[in-house]
Design a protein around this motif. Sequence first.
Motif, mmCIF file in Angstrom:
data_model
loop_
_atom_site.group_PDB
_atom_site.id
_atom_site.type_symbol
_atom_site.label_atom_id
_atom_site.label_comp_id
_atom_site.label_asym_id
_atom_site.label_seq_id
_atom_site.Cartn_x
_atom_site.Cartn_y
_atom_site.Cartn_z
ATOM 1 N N LEU A 4 0.931 -1.124 -0.045
ATOM 2 C CA LEU A 4 -0.097 -0.006 0.053
ATOM 3 C C LEU A 4 0.671 1.248 -0.285
ATOM 4 C CD1 LEU A 4 -3.051 0.415 -0.272
ATOM 5 C CD2 LEU A 4 -3.090 0.561 2.303
ATOM 6 N N PRO A 5 1.794 1.532 0.659
ATOM 7 C CA PRO A 5 2.496 2.628 0.649
ATOM 8 C C PRO A 5 3.300 3.147 -0.557
ATOM 9 C CG PRO A 5 3.361 1.125 2.699
ATOM 10 C CD PRO A 5 2.412 0.576 1.914
ATOM 11 N N ARG A 6 3.688 2.136 -1.304
ATOM 12 C CA ARG A 6 4.263 2.249 -2.798
ATOM 13 C C ARG A 6 3.064 2.600 -3.816
ATOM 14 N NH1 ARG A 6 8.137 -1.891 -1.470
ATOM 15 N NH2 ARG A 6 10.111 -0.982 -1.510
ATOM 16 N N GLU A 7 1.949 2.052 -3.394
ATOM 17 C CA GLU A 7 0.743 2.281 -4.322
ATOM 18 C C GLU A 7 0.318 3.747 -3.950
ATOM 19 O OE1 GLU A 7 -2.281 -0.599 -4.178
ATOM 20 O OE2 GLU A 7 -0.748 -2.355 -4.645
ATOM 21 N N CYS A 8 0.579 4.422 -3.113
ATOM 22 C CA CYS A 8 0.174 5.746 -2.601
ATOM 23 C C CYS A 8 1.500 6.607 -2.934
ATOM 24 C CB CYS A 8 -0.073 5.539 -1.312
ATOM 25 S SG CYS A 8 -1.922 4.954 -0.854
ATOM 26 N N ASN A 9 2.635 6.025 -3.501
ATOM 27 C CA ASN A 9 3.666 6.838 -3.620
ATOM 28 C C ASN A 9 4.403 7.586 -2.474
ATOM 29 O OD1 ASN A 9 3.460 6.859 -6.490
ATOM 30 N ND2 ASN A 9 1.770 8.406 -6.415
ATOM 31 N N LEU A 10 4.349 6.662 -1.344
ATOM 32 C CA LEU A 10 4.911 6.862 -0.089
ATOM 33 C C LEU A 10 6.189 6.109 0.040
ATOM 34 C CD1 LEU A 10 2.025 7.063 2.159
ATOM 35 C CD2 LEU A 10 3.251 9.076 1.333
ATOM 36 N N SER A 11 7.206 6.375 0.623
ATOM 37 C CA SER A 11 8.390 5.347 0.914
ATOM 38 C C SER A 11 8.092 4.706 2.209
ATOM 39 C CB SER A 11 9.511 6.277 1.296
ATOM 40 O OG SER A 11 9.882 7.315 0.053
ATOM 41 N N PRO A 12 8.097 3.364 1.874
ATOM 42 C CA PRO A 12 7.795 2.528 2.991
ATOM 43 C C PRO A 12 9.059 2.368 3.807
ATOM 44 C CG PRO A 12 8.340 1.068 0.996
ATOM 45 C CD PRO A 12 8.270 2.580 0.570
ATOM 46 N N PRO A 13 9.184 1.961 5.277
ATOM 47 C CA PRO A 13 10.093 1.801 5.906
ATOM 48 C C PRO A 13 11.275 0.822 5.515
ATOM 49 C CG PRO A 13 8.195 2.003 7.313
ATOM 50 C CD PRO A 13 7.711 1.871 5.946
ATOM 51 N N ALA A 14 12.386 1.096 5.702
ATOM 52 C CA ALA A 14 13.597 0.400 5.236
ATOM 53 C C ALA A 14 13.382 -1.031 5.455
ATOM 54 C CB ALA A 14 14.829 0.873 5.768
ATOM 55 N N ASN A 15 12.937 -1.561 6.884
ATOM 56 C CA ASN A 15 12.994 -2.997 7.271
ATOM 57 C C ASN A 15 11.514 -3.308 7.456
ATOM 58 O OD1 ASN A 15 12.130 -1.258 9.453
ATOM 59 N ND2 ASN A 15 13.205 -2.411 10.927
ATOM 60 N N CYS A 16 10.704 -2.916 6.228
ATOM 61 C CA CYS A 16 9.232 -3.515 6.200
ATOM 62 C C CYS A 16 8.824 -4.103 5.128
ATOM 63 C CB CYS A 16 8.126 -2.166 6.316
ATOM 64 S SG CYS A 16 6.502 -3.026 6.699
#
Length: 100
Positions: free
Chosen positions: A88-100
């Motif tokens: 979901l974060p990538r689909e919303c053009n957000l950077s996901p946390p590194a270790n997630c």
Amino acid sequence: MNFYMPSVTIHALAALLLVTSAMAAGICNMSSEGFDECRPAVTGPSPIDPTAACCSALEAADLPCLCSYRSSPLLPSIGINPDLALQLPRECNLSPPANC
């Protein structure tokens, strides 16, 4: 065995009530309305693209906190597909946390 089943049922109901109250209060800076907006994008065999309202709610959320639920049985128990939720974060053009 007869005493065990009512105990399991009571514990399951208590867990459901706890989850419901937590969702109503919000988890990881994401309100229950935000979860409701994102639910169609992370459930079912044919999820839809996240809405602008979902992405807005996710933008305000504490993503590392949400990532801590990725292996929790909580997500599937409320109908959320953890694999879809992690996308979901990538689909919303957000950077996901590194270790997630």
